[in-house]
Design a protein around this motif. Structure first.
Motif, PDB file in Angstrom:
ATOM      1  N   LEU A   4      -4.928   4.568  -4.395  1.00 15.53           N
ATOM      2  CA  LEU A   4      -4.963   5.328  -3.140  1.00 15.53           C
ATOM      3  C   LEU A   4      -4.119   6.590  -3.186  1.00 15.53           C
ATOM      4  CD1 LEU A   4      -4.894   2.476  -0.476  1.00 15.53           C
ATOM      5  CD2 LEU A   4      -6.815   3.853  -1.239  1.00 15.53           C
ATOM      6  N   GLY A   5      -3.150   6.628  -4.087  1.00 17.62           N
ATOM      7  CA  GLY A   5      -2.353   7.842  -4.213  1.00 17.62           C
ATOM      8  C   GLY A   5      -3.076   8.934  -4.976  1.00 17.62           C
ATOM      9  N   GLY A  20      -9.089  11.067  -2.832  1.00 12.53           N
ATOM     10  CA  GLY A  20      -9.066  11.677  -1.511  1.00 12.53           C
ATOM     11  C   GLY A  20      -9.345  10.671  -0.412  1.00 12.53           C
ATOM     12  N   ASN A  72      11.824   2.896  -5.249  1.00 11.41           N
ATOM     13  CA  ASN A  72      10.633   3.594  -4.737  1.00 11.41           C
ATOM     14  C   ASN A  72      10.784   3.948  -3.259  1.00 11.41           C
ATOM     15  OD1 ASN A  72      10.266   1.113  -3.558  1.00 11.41           O
ATOM     16  ND2 ASN A  72       8.271   0.719  -4.484  1.00 11.41           N
ATOM     17  N   LEU A  78      11.129   2.292  -0.551  1.00 15.45           N
ATOM     18  CA  LEU A  78      10.670   1.500   0.593  1.00 15.45           C
ATOM     19  C   LEU A  78      11.886   1.236   1.468  1.00 15.45           C
ATOM     20  CD1 LEU A  78       8.190  -1.128  -0.903  1.00 15.45           C
ATOM     21  CD2 LEU A  78       7.669   0.925   0.397  1.00 15.45           C
ATOM     22  N   LEU A 122      -4.631   6.669   4.755  1.00 17.70           N
ATOM     23  CA  LEU A 122      -5.172   5.565   3.965  1.00 17.70           C
ATOM     24  C   LEU A 122      -4.374   4.291   4.178  1.00 17.70           C
ATOM     25  CD1 LEU A 122      -6.213   7.323   0.658  1.00 17.70           C
ATOM     26  CD2 LEU A 122      -7.670   6.344   2.421  1.00 17.70           C
ATOM     27  N   ARG A 156       5.380  10.425  -2.402  1.00 15.55           N
ATOM     28  CA  ARG A 156       4.126   9.696  -2.610  1.00 15.55           C
ATOM     29  C   ARG A 156       3.619   9.888  -4.034  1.00 15.55           C
ATOM     30  NH1 ARG A 156       2.800  11.332   2.696  1.00 15.55           N
ATOM     31  NH2 ARG A 156       1.312  12.903   2.012  1.00 15.55           N
ATOM     32  N   SER A 175      -6.854  -0.419  -4.376  1.00 17.25           N
ATOM     33  CA  SER A 175      -5.806   0.116  -3.506  1.00 17.25           C
ATOM     34  C   SER A 175      -4.665   0.695  -4.340  1.00 17.25           C
ATOM     35  CB  SER A 175      -5.298  -0.947  -2.533  1.00 17.25           C
ATOM     36  OG  SER A 175      -4.511  -1.910  -3.203  1.00 17.25           O
ATOM     37  N   GLY A 176      -4.587   0.309  -5.601  1.00 14.12           N
ATOM     38  CA  GLY A 176      -3.609   0.931  -6.482  1.00 14.12           C
ATOM     39  C   GLY A 176      -3.920   2.392  -6.794  1.00 14.12           C
ATOM     40  N   GLN A 227      -2.271   1.679 -10.958  1.00 13.51           N
ATOM     41  CA  GLN A 227      -1.629   2.961 -10.684  1.00 13.51           C
ATOM     42  C   GLN A 227      -1.364   3.754 -11.955  1.00 13.51           C
ATOM     43  OE1 GLN A 227       1.024   0.841  -7.287  1.00 13.51           O
ATOM     44  NE2 GLN A 227       1.891   2.728  -8.066  1.00 13.51           N
ATOM     45  N   ILE A 254       0.842  -1.194   0.000  1.00 14.77           N
ATOM     46  CA  ILE A 254       0.000   0.000   0.000  1.00 14.77           C
ATOM     47  C   ILE A 254       0.879   1.247   0.000  1.00 14.77           C
ATOM     48  CG2 ILE A 254      -1.769   1.265   1.279  1.00 14.77           C
ATOM     49  CD1 ILE A 254      -2.869  -1.274   0.106  1.00 14.77           C
ATOM     50  N   ARG A 255       1.981   1.182   0.750  1.00 17.59           N
ATOM     51  CA  ARG A 255       2.899   2.318   0.775  1.00 17.59           C
ATOM     52  C   ARG A 255       3.474   2.555  -0.629  1.00 17.59           C
ATOM     53  NH1 ARG A 255       6.494   1.554   5.632  1.00 17.59           N
ATOM     54  NH2 ARG A 255       4.962   2.758   6.808  1.00 17.59           N
ATOM     55  N   ALA A 256       3.794   1.464  -1.317  1.00 16.50           N
ATOM     56  CA  ALA A 256       4.407   1.587  -2.640  1.00 16.50           C
ATOM     57  C   ALA A 256       3.448   2.191  -3.665  1.00 16.50           C
ATOM     58  CB  ALA A 256       4.892   0.222  -3.125  1.00 16.50           C
ATOM     59  N   SER A 257       2.144   2.168  -3.378  1.00 13.45           N
ATOM     60  CA  SER A 257       1.193   2.739  -4.332  1.00 13.45           C
ATOM     61  C   SER A 257       1.082   4.249  -4.164  1.00 13.45           C
ATOM     62  CB  SER A 257      -0.189   2.097  -4.140  1.00 13.45           C
ATOM     63  OG  SER A 257      -0.797   2.627  -2.980  1.00 13.45           O
ATOM     64  N   GLY A 258       1.789   4.807  -3.199  1.00 12.12           N
ATOM     65  CA  GLY A 258       1.753   6.254  -2.989  1.00 12.12           C
ATOM     66  C   GLY A 258       0.637   6.701  -2.067  1.00 12.12           C
ATOM     67  N   ALA A 259       0.087   5.764  -1.266  1.00 14.63           N
ATOM     68  CA  ALA A 259      -1.014   6.121  -0.378  1.00 14.63           C
ATOM     69  C   ALA A 259      -0.512   6.989   0.773  1.00 14.63           C
ATOM     70  CB  ALA A 259      -1.650   4.856   0.187  1.00 14.63           C
ATOM     71  N   PRO A 260      -1.298   8.004   1.162  1.00 19.40           N
ATOM     72  CA  PRO A 260      -0.935   8.806   2.338  1.00 19.40           C
ATOM     73  C   PRO A 260      -1.132   7.996   3.627  1.00 19.40           C
ATOM     74  CG  PRO A 260      -3.053   9.499   1.466  1.00 19.40           C
ATOM     75  CD  PRO A 260      -2.516   8.490   0.513  1.00 19.40           C
ATOM     76  N   MET A 279       4.475  -1.821  -8.274  1.00 20.41           N
ATOM     77  CA  MET A 279       5.340  -2.837  -7.695  1.00 20.41           C
ATOM     78  C   MET A 279       4.582  -4.153  -7.551  1.00 20.41           C
ATOM     79  SD  MET A 279       7.908  -2.359  -4.520  1.00 20.41           S
ATOM     80  CE  MET A 279       9.149  -3.583  -4.132  1.00 20.41           C
ATOM     81  N   TRP A 333      -6.413   1.041   4.904  1.00 23.98           N
ATOM     82  CA  TRP A 333      -6.425  -0.032   3.907  1.00 23.98           C
ATOM     83  C   TRP A 333      -5.515  -1.203   4.234  1.00 23.98           C
ATOM     84  CZ3 TRP A 333      -8.870  -0.518  -1.048  1.00 23.98           C
ATOM     85  CH2 TRP A 333      -9.849   0.466  -1.252  1.00 23.98           C
ATOM     86  N   ARG A 355       5.731   7.761  -6.265  1.00 21.01           N
ATOM     87  CA  ARG A 355       5.443   6.329  -6.115  1.00 21.01           C
ATOM     88  C   ARG A 355       4.252   5.888  -6.953  1.00 21.01           C
ATOM     89  NH1 ARG A 355       6.216   5.688   0.395  1.00 21.01           N
ATOM     90  NH2 ARG A 355       8.406   5.053   0.385  1.00 21.01           N
ATOM     91  N   ARG A 356       3.306   6.819  -7.184  1.00 22.67           N
ATOM     92  CA  ARG A 356       2.155   6.452  -8.017  1.00 22.67           C
ATOM     93  C   ARG A 356       2.594   6.034  -9.401  1.00 22.67           C
ATOM     94  NH1 ARG A 356      -1.608  11.712  -7.142  1.00 22.67           N
ATOM     95  NH2 ARG A 356      -0.185  12.435  -8.759  1.00 22.67           N
TER      96      ARG A 356
END
Lengths: 271, 259
Positions: free
Chosen positions: B105-106, B109, B49, B51, A189, B75, B102-103, B162, A180-186, B83, A193, B78-79
């Motif tokens: 989420l970046g 809102g 990215n 991590l 979220l 962030r 969930s892809g 994404q 989830i972090r890798a998708s750019g989520a704040p 990955m 999630w 990363r979109r």
């Protein structure tokens, strides 16, 4: 082929190694344990006359348990029970709402060190006092009545729920968090999630368990003036109304058992 | 497209996990990153990215210099980088559809995402991708009800949600059986070709790497020791990458098992 002794070789003995390797130390410890027990029992002062007197009262109480009296104090019992139940529910909800942020802060895999230390501190303070002691404090601060009881139970619930939830958060699978972090989520979220789905069933279980505990505690803290059925129970004992006391105890037992049964079913469904 | 310059990573006081790694990836280029366990393959793609935070060095994705971004800009960056993970890394208790979404989420809102009210375009894209990876009727299944191969297909679709500019793929087949492994590798390389997506694929399995990637990069103890075409992987090169003794022993064991 691999059973039996190998011919021409002595049989080897095996015995579980003792917990304390040194034989003399081991026996000294056993001996001192027995001595302590003997001295300890010897130092008890038992007033047998008092025991015999008490037996009568005990018998009267046991007899009353078989003949619980629900009617003569019916309205008071009902009022006390309802107050206890509403105290329990309110306190659990408040405790849960306050415990969740504390738990997130107390999970080492999510929170930075200063936040972690602060939240662990809150948990430690909340857990280090028994409910009765907290209740006495809150009764002194907020006066007699259910408000003090709600405050007590909510305060105790924070530590309980936050500690168990924090441990579950720390034990969760880190891979979805990375994803989830890798998708750019704040961060918000990320919690919603990746963390929430992993810990929600356990959180529900912990909360239902705490609801059980809070109901039991709600019955007790009434004795020190924090409202609920405990106050009614205490009054009944003071007036030697054992029938009424027995009725109250039976109702508490039934309610606790049904709460436990219901929470068991709910937890089963929440997997 | 992607440019890595003098990238180093050190965990605590250990030896360098990545040592002066330099790598260029052209648009649409798919490379396989091979090397023994602990060579730093996973660290390398996680540095891209962030991590994993690189110790030093610079990484450009297009015109964006990734290593100097603050957390908000990171962030956003990363979109653009999809990955795919070794053990799928799906959120098990969420549905397949939620895992795909969930892809996004970046992009959406907080409240839209929290209430699962995604734009219709995202929903359409998710259904299209489910069709593309071969799971058309799985939207409302829970992720933990799927088989390994199906889960990885969801993982691939999630990364594509994404609308990435590139893919990082970390051991996509390590927990799959040989046949499913091939299917997954084929799917990834087909999708990369269709969309012109560049990708770095970490992979243990050398024959699989050769089969699906034209360019191979060999990593050993954090250093790039081979960077060239798949046909160039001679026994000497493999010895270079995996170390002489281990390589010889394992290849002989393989031959023995096949005979």
């Amino acid at each position: 082929m691999n059973t039996g002794a190998v011919p021409g070789r002595a049989r080897r003995q095996w015995r579980r190694p003792p917990l304390i390797a040194d034989r003399r130390l081991r026996w000294a410890l056993y001996l001192s344990l027995v001595l302590y027990l003997v001295v300890g029992i010897g130092s008890l002062e038992v007033n047998w006359q008092r025991v015999v007197d008490g037996l009568d009262r005990g018998a009267a109480f046991a007899g009353a348990l078989l003949r619980p009296d629900f009617s003569s104090r019916g309205p008071e019992i009902l009022e006390g029970l309802l107050e206890s139940l509403s105290m329990t529910l309110t306190a659990t909800v408040i405790g849960l709402l306050l415990a969740v942020p504390v738990a997130i802060g107390a999970a080492r895999n999510l929170a930075p060190l200063p936040v972690y230390v602060l939240c662990r501190g809150i948990i430690a303070v909340s857990r280090s006092f028994q409910e009765i002691i907290i209740a006495i404090l809150f009764v002194a601060m907020l006066g007699f009545g259910p408000l003090a009881g709600v405050a007590t139970l909510a305060f105790a619930s924070i530590g309980f729920i936050a500690k168990l939830l924090a441990e579950d958060i720390e034990a969760m699978d880190p891979k979805p968090i990375d994803a989830i972090r890798a998708s750019g989520a704040p961060p918000g979220l990320l919690l919603n999630w990746a963390v929430q789905p992993q810990v929600l069933p356990r959180l529900a279980g912990i909360t239902l368990y705490r609801l059980d505990i809070n109901f039991r505690e709600a019955a007790i803290i009434g004795i020190v003036g924090a409202g609920g059925i405990g106050a009614t129970l205490n009054t009944a004992f003071d007036r030697y109304e054992y029938g009424t006391a027995a009725a109250i105890l039976l109702l508490i037992i039934i309610l606790v058992m049904s709460a436990e049964y219901a929470s068991g079913i709910l937890r089963e469904r929440l997997r | 497209m992607l440019r890595i310059e003098a990238l180093c990573k050190r965990y605590g006081r250990d030896a360098l996990a990545l040592d002066d790694v330099r790598l260029n990836l052209a648009a649409g280029e798919v490379i396989a990153l091979i090397g023994p366990s602990g060579a730093g393959k996973s660290t390398l793609i996680r540095c891209i990215n962030r991590l994993v935070e690189p110790t030093s060095g610079k990484i450009w994705l297009g015109d964006t210099e990734l290593t100097s971004l603050n957390s908000r800009a990171l962030r956003k960056a990363r979109r653009r980088i999809g990955m795919i993970f070794q053990e799928f890394a799906l959120v098990e208790r969420l549905s397949v559809m939620e895992n795909l979404l969930s892809g996004r989420l970046g992009y959406v809102g907080f409240w839209r995402a929290a209430l699962r009210k995604f734009p219709q375009s995202d929903i359409d894209r998710a259904f299209d991708l489910l069709d593309r990876v071969g799971l058309p009727d799985y939207a409302d299944r829970r992720a933990d009800a799927l088989s390994g191969g199906q889960r990885q297909r969801v993982g691939i679709a999630r990364a594509l949600m994404q609308t990435p500019d590139m893919l990082l793929v970390d051991e996509p087949t390590a927990s799959l059986d040989p046949r499913t492994s091939r299917q997954i590798m084929r799917l990834i390389s087909e999708i990369c070709a269709e969309q012109g997506l560049p990708a770095i694929i970490n992979i243990h399995d050398v024959p699989l790497a050769q089969r699906y990637c034209r360019r191979i990069v060999g990593l050993r103890q954090g250093r790039i020791v081979y960077d060239g075409p798949a046909e160039g992987l001679s026994a000497e090169v493999l010895t270079d990458i995996y170390g002489a003794e281990d390589w010889e022993a394992s290849s002989r064991a393989d031959e023995g098992a096949e005979a």
